[in-house]
Write a protein that holds these residues in place. Structure first.
Motif, PDB file in Angstrom:
ATOM      1  N   ASN A   1      56.295  28.264  30.280  1.00  0.00           N
ATOM      2  CA  ASN A   1      56.149  28.969  29.192  1.00  0.00           C
ATOM      3  C   ASN A   1      56.343  30.718  29.545  1.00  0.00           C
ATOM      4  O   ASN A   1      56.876  31.273  28.825  1.00  0.00           O
ATOM      5  CB  ASN A   1      54.621  28.973  28.638  1.00  0.00           C
ATOM      6  N   LYS A   2      56.017  30.916  30.652  1.00  0.00           N
ATOM      7  CA  LYS A   2      56.196  32.348  30.994  1.00  0.00           C
ATOM      8  C   LYS A   2      57.892  32.568  31.496  1.00  0.00           C
ATOM      9  O   LYS A   2      58.554  33.614  30.915  1.00  0.00           O
ATOM     10  CB  LYS A   2      55.589  32.768  32.293  1.00  0.00           C
TER      11      LYS A   2
ATOM     12  N   ALA B   1      62.369  10.750  33.696  1.00  0.00           N
ATOM     13  CA  ALA B   1      63.128  11.940  33.819  1.00  0.00           C
ATOM     14  C   ALA B   1      62.486  12.445  35.332  1.00  0.00           C
ATOM     15  O   ALA B   1      61.684  12.343  35.760  1.00  0.00           O
ATOM     16  CB  ALA B   1      62.767  13.008  32.906  1.00  0.00           C
ATOM     17  N   THR B   2      63.429  13.272  36.005  1.00  0.00           N
ATOM     18  CA  THR B   2      62.924  13.929  37.325  1.00  0.00           C
ATOM     19  C   THR B   2      61.791  14.738  36.904  1.00  0.00           C
ATOM     20  O   THR B   2      61.773  15.655  35.883  1.00  0.00           O
ATOM     21  CB  THR B   2      64.303  14.990  37.956  1.00  0.00           C
ATOM     22  N   ALA B   3      60.988  14.754  37.834  1.00  0.00           N
ATOM     23  CA  ALA B   3      59.621  15.569  37.741  1.00  0.00           C
ATOM     24  C   ALA B   3      59.755  16.905  37.637  1.00  0.00           C
ATOM     25  O   ALA B   3      60.583  17.597  38.564  1.00  0.00           O
ATOM     26  CB  ALA B   3      58.522  15.250  38.841  1.00  0.00           C
TER      27      ALA B   3
ATOM     28  N   ASN C   1      63.073  25.319  32.763  1.00  0.00           N
ATOM     29  CA  ASN C   1      62.500  24.345  33.605  1.00  0.00           C
ATOM     30  C   ASN C   1      62.446  24.648  35.031  1.00  0.00           C
ATOM     31  O   ASN C   1      63.231  25.306  35.844  1.00  0.00           O
ATOM     32  CB  ASN C   1      63.351  23.103  33.402  1.00  0.00           C
ATOM     33  N   GLU C   2      61.342  24.294  35.546  1.00  0.00           N
ATOM     34  CA  GLU C   2      60.958  24.092  37.055  1.00  0.00           C
ATOM     35  C   GLU C   2      60.855  22.775  37.746  1.00  0.00           C
ATOM     36  O   GLU C   2      60.132  22.194  37.140  1.00  0.00           O
ATOM     37  CB  GLU C   2      59.713  25.271  37.381  1.00  0.00           C
TER      38      GLU C   2
ATOM     39  N   ILE D   1      53.946  17.356  32.516  1.00  0.00           N
ATOM     40  CA  ILE D   1      53.267  17.582  33.791  1.00  0.00           C
ATOM     41  C   ILE D   1      53.491  18.844  34.046  1.00  0.00           C
ATOM     42  O   ILE D   1      54.449  19.654  33.689  1.00  0.00           O
ATOM     43  CB  ILE D   1      54.058  16.790  34.733  1.00  0.00           C
ATOM     44  N   ALA D   2      52.927  19.538  34.977  1.00  0.00           N
ATOM     45  CA  ALA D   2      52.716  21.040  35.391  1.00  0.00           C
ATOM     46  C   ALA D   2      51.695  21.091  36.642  1.00  0.00           C
ATOM     47  O   ALA D   2      50.920  20.216  36.764  1.00  0.00           O
ATOM     48  CB  ALA D   2      52.214  21.834  34.478  1.00  0.00           C
ATOM     49  N   PRO D   3      52.038  22.100  37.435  1.00  0.00           N
ATOM     50  CA  PRO D   3      51.172  22.338  38.791  1.00  0.00           C
ATOM     51  C   PRO D   3      49.658  22.397  37.949  1.00  0.00           C
ATOM     52  O   PRO D   3      49.689  23.118  37.185  1.00  0.00           O
ATOM     53  CB  PRO D   3      51.736  23.491  39.508  1.00  0.00           C
ATOM     54  N   LEU D   4      48.776  22.293  38.993  1.00  0.00           N
ATOM     55  CA  LEU D   4      47.370  22.573  38.638  1.00  0.00           C
ATOM     56  C   LEU D   4      47.276  24.186  38.592  1.00  0.00           C
ATOM     57  O   LEU D   4      48.070  24.998  39.090  1.00  0.00           O
ATOM     58  CB  LEU D   4      46.465  22.144  39.586  1.00  0.00           C
ATOM     59  N   LYS D   5      46.515  24.849  37.505  1.00  0.00           N
ATOM     60  CA  LYS D   5      46.067  25.867  36.992  1.00  0.00           C
ATOM     61  C   LYS D   5      47.146  26.574  36.081  1.00  0.00           C
ATOM     62  O   LYS D   5      47.043  27.647  35.801  1.00  0.00           O
ATOM     63  CB  LYS D   5      46.074  26.841  38.251  1.00  0.00           C
TER      64      LYS D   5
END
Length: 665
Positions: free
Chosen positions: A178-179, A171-173, A183-184, A211-215
Motif C-alpha cells: 500500500n505504501k 499465483a506466485t506468492a 507488488n512485492e 498475503i503479506a509479511p507479518l506486521k
C-alpha cells in the motif's frame, strides 16, 4: 423487591452467557495455542512457548490441526456459505528457500485423512481420490515445491484448490504494498512469519486470498480473486483445519496464531501476543586459520572430484537441446528424471514394443506413474515441427484421451511421456490375456468413451486433430476399465475450416479406408472408417483381418444376409448383451466402414447414435458397401513414418498388430 432484582440479574447473566457461547460456535481466535482445544494429528505438536508445529524435519510426513467441532455451512439455517479466516505461519528449513512441501488451510467433511499422502499431496489427497468431486474438500495451498503433475506454476505459489491439487487459480506468492503501490515478491519458505487472509462471500460467490509479511497491514489488493460456487462442495457439517507435509525436501511448518469466523470477518490477530518462531539455523563463524586452510583444501579436492563426477554424469544424462526449444521449456522433461523414474530403463520396467520404439513404466518422485516411449531418430530434419505438434497435443484435455505429459530429446532418440494406464491395452484383453474378459456393459462404455474422445479431437478442440491409428491396441484402460484413446505419435493438427488431411500413408492394415490406400490422404473420414473397424472388433472379438479368414466386415455382412447378424458377437460374452445395443454397434460399424467416405457419419453423429440421441438410418446388407480389404496377401506393405521426419530415419513396415503400446502389465 430484592428477589425480583436478583431474578432479573440472573436472567441477564444467563442470556449474555448463551449469546457468548453461540458466538463462539461460529468463530475462534488463538494467539499461540497453549490451552487451545485443537484436535491434532500426524506430526502436529504444540510447543511449550505456544507455537503449533505441524511438521518437523522428517521426510514424507504430514501434520494436521482441526478445530474439534464442526461448523454449519450448507443448511437451511445458514443464510450464506460465507466465511473468513486469517493465520500467521512460518516455514523454517535448514537451507533457506529450499524446504518443502508446504501447508494448507482446508475445509473438510471429516477429520480422518488416513489414506492421504505427504509430499506434493500436502496430506490432503492421494493418487486415487485426487480430483474426485466426492471429496468435498476446499483448500488454499501455500506450496514451496513445483509439482509438474499438478501443473504448478512454480515452487513458491498460493493456490485455491477444490477437491484436487490442480488449483482452480494460483499465483506466485507476492503482496501489494500500500505504501509503495506496487507488488512485492514474498518467499514462503524464507523462515520469516507471514500472514494470510482468506475471505469467501457466499452472496457474491467471490473467493479472495491476500498475503503479506507479518506486521504489514492487510493489503488493499488481493493476490487471488476467483468467483466460485461452493454450494456443491461444502456440506452441512464441515471441519476447518490446517495441514502441512514434507517430501524429500523438508521444513518445520509453524502456525503462530489463527482466527476464524463463520458469520462475519475474522477477528484481527494481535501481533504482540504471538509467540516467535525459531530463527533459521546459522552457520558457525570465527573459524581459526588452520581450520580454514584445511576446509579450503578439502573443498578443492571435493570440487575436483565433483567436476569429474559431473562430467561423467553429464555424458550419461546428456540431452539434445537447441535454441528453438526455449519456447517449449515447460513441456520438456529432463532425461535424468525419466532415467531414474524407469530405474535406468531396466528390462523389468519394459511394458511394450511398437513399430518404432519401446515403452517403459516409470514412477516419478511424487509417486505418479508414467509411461515413457523411446523413439529412435537420427536426424534433426523436421524435428522442430514435430516437437511443436507434440507440445500442442499436450494441451489436449479429455477424460477419454491418454494425457501426454511432455517430451525429452537425447542423442539419437526422442522420449514421449504419457499417463500410465494400469489395465493396459484393450488389444491385450481381447486377444492376449485369456484370463481377462470384458462384459458387454464395459465394452459398450469403452466404445462410447472412445467415440467421445475422437469427437473432441475432430470438432471440439481448438484445432482439428487427425489421430490416424485408431485400433484396439491404442485404446488403453484405466483402473476402472474406462477406455482412453492413446498413442498420438501419428496424429496431426489442422485449423478448423482448413483442408484437414495429410499425405503420408500411415496406420495399421485392416483399419485403413480404401481412399487412404489409393491416395495416401488421411482425413477425419478415414478416422471414422478406422473407428468402424474398431467397433466391429470390440463386438465380435476378432481382428479386422486375420490370416486365412474372411475379413471381419465381410463376414458380418454375410451373417446379416442370412438373418443371423447377432451370431457374430464375441463367444466370450456367452450371449449376455443387450440385443438392441449389439445390433446398433454392428450396423453402425458397417456404416462407418462404407467404401464411400461421404456416406460415413461424422463422429458427432456416431456419438449421438451411441448415446441414443439420434436413430440410426435404415440400412440393409446390400446397402452396406464395405471398403475393407478381403485378403491379406492383397495388401501392400504400409510404411509408418512421421510426416515431418525423413523416411530414411523413422520409417517402419507395420503388421496388423504392430504399434506403439502404452501397456500395463
Amino acid at each position: 423487591m430484592a428477589a425480583a432484582q436478583y431474578l432479573y440479574l440472573w436472567v441477564v447473566f444467563n442470556l449474555s452467557l448463551f449469546l457468548a457461547l453461540a458466538k463462539e460456535e461460529n468463530q475462534f481466535i488463538y494467539h499461540g495455542f497453549n490451552n487451545s482445544k485443537l484436535q491434532l494429528g500426524g506430526l502436529a505438536k504444540i510447543l511449550p512457548n505456544g507455537l503449533l508445529r505441524l511438521t518437523n524435519t522428517s521426510e514424507l510426513e504430514s501434520g494436521y490441526a482441526f478445530y474439534p467441532s464442526p461448523f454449519k455451512f450448507n443448511s437451511s439455517s445458514s443464510q450464506t456459505l460465507s466465511f473468513s479466516t486469517t493465520f500467521v505461519f512460518a516455514m523454517v528449513s535448514k537451507a533457506v528457500n529450499f524446504g518443502g512441501n508446504g501447508l494448507a488451510f482446508f475445509i473438510s467433511p471429516s477429520m480422518n485423512f488416513t489414506g492421504a499422502v505427504a509430499g506434493a499431496y500436502l496430506g490432503l489427497f492421494n493418487l486415487t481420490n485426487n480430483g474426485q468431486p466426492t471429496n468435498h474438500i476446499l483448500a488454499v495451498e501455500l506450496d514451496t515445491v513445483e509439482s509438474p503433475e499438478f501443473y504448478d506454476i512454480d515452487g513458491n505459489h498460493v493456490g485455491i484448490d477444490v477437491n484436487s491439487l490442480i488449483s482452480n487459480q494460483s499465483a506466485t506468492a507476492s503482496y501489494f504494498s500500500n505504501k509503495e503501490e506496487k507488488n512485492e515478491t514474498l518467499e514462503l519458505g524464507s523462515g520469516k512469519p507471514n500472514q494470510i487472509w482468506i475471505d469467501y462471500d457466499g452472496t457474491e460467490k467471490l473467493f479472495n486470498v491476500t498475503i503479506a509479511p507479518l506486521k504489514i497491514p492487510k493489503p488493499n489488493r488481493s493476490l487471488l480473486s476467483k468467483h466460485l460456487d461452493l454450494s456443491e462442495v461444502l456440506l452441512e457439517s464441515m471441519y476447518v483445519g490446517l495441514s502441512a507435509a514434507t517430501g524429500t525436501r523438508i521444513s518445520d511448518h509453524y502456525i503462530l496464531g489463527w482466527s476464524f469466523n463463520k458469520s462475519g470477518p475474522a477477528q484481527n490477530l494481535d501481533v504482540s501476543k504471538l509467540p516467535p518462531p525459531p530463527p533459521p539455523e546459522k552457520t558457525s563463524e570465527g573459524l581459526d586459520r588452520t581450520i580454514t586452510v584445511l576446509l579450503v583444501a578439502i573443498a578443492v579436492v571435493l570440487i575436483t572430484v565433483g567436476v569429474a563426477i559431473y562430467i561423467v554424469r553429464k555424458k550419461k544424462y546428456e540431452e539434445v537441446y537447441e535454441d528453438w526449444e526455449k519456447e517449449y521449456g515447460p513441456h520438456r522433461l529432463s532425461y535424468k528424471k525419466l532415467y531414474k523414474a524407469t530405474k535406468g530403463f531396466k528390462e523389468k520396467e519394459f511394458i511394450g514394443q511398437g513399430g518404432f520404439g519401446q515403452v517403459y513404466r516409470g514412477v516419478l518422485p511424487s509417486n505418479v506413474q508414467i509411461a515413457v516411449k523411446r523413439i529412435n531418430h537420427n536426424s534433426n530434419e523436421g524435428m522442430k515441427q514435430f516437437v511443436a505438434e507434440i507440445v500442442s497435443m499436450r494441451r489436449l484435455r479429455h477424460r477419454n484421451l491418454v494425457q501426454l505429459r511432455g517430451y525429452c530429446r537425447r542423442r539419437g532418440e526422442l522420449l514421449l511421456v504419457y499417463d500410465y494406464m494400469p489395465n493396459g491395452s484393450l488389444d491385450k484383453i481381447l486377444y492376449v490375456d485369456t484370463k481377462a474378459n470384458l462384459n458387454w456393459f464395459q465394452r459398450f462404455r469403452i466404445l462410447r468413451g472412445v467415440a467421445s474422445g475422437l469427437l473432441y479431437l475432430h470438432e471440439e478442440w481448438e484445432q482439428v486433430v487427425l489421430h490416424r491409428d485408431i485400433k484396439a491396441a491404442n485404446v488403453l484402460l484405466d483402473a476402472d476399465l474406462n477406455g482412453k484413446l492413446g498413442d498420438f505419435g501419428l496424429a496431426r493438427l489442422h485449423d478448423h475450416g482448413s483442408n484437414a488431411q495429410t499425405t503420408s500413408l500411415v496406420g495399421t492394415v485392416g483399419y485403413l479406408a480404401p481412399e487412404l490406400l489409393q491416395t495416401g490422404k488421411a482425413t477425419t473420414s478415414t478416422d471414422v472408417f478406422a473407428f468402424g473397424a474398431f467397433m466391429l472388433e470390440v463386438a465380435c472379438g476378432r481382428r479386422p483381418i486375420e490370416p486365412g479368414m474372411v475379413d471381419l466386415a465381410a463376414w458380418v455382412i454375410d451373417c446379416w444376409k442370412r438373418g443371423a447378424i447377432l451370431g457374430v458377437s464375441d463367444p466370450r460374452l456367452e450371449g449376455m448383451y443387450v440385443e438392441e445395443q449389439m445390433e446398433l454397434v454392428l450396423k453402425l460399424g458397417l456404416l462407418c466402414s462404407h467404401s464411400n467416405p461421404e456416406t460415413r457419419p461424422s463422429m458427432k453423429q456416431v456419438t449421438q447414435y451411441l448415446d441414443g440421441e439420434a436413430k440410426l438410418p435404415s440400412i440393409t446388407p446390400e446397402s452396406a458397401v464395405i471398403g475393407a480389404i478381403t485378403a491379406r496377401n492383397e495388401v501392400p506393405d504400409i510404411v509408418f513414418s512421421f510426416d515431418s521426419l525423413p523416411e530414411s530415419t523413422s520409417s517402419h513396415t507395420l503388421s496388423s498388430v504392430d504399434s506403439i503400446l502404452v501397456l500395463g502389465r
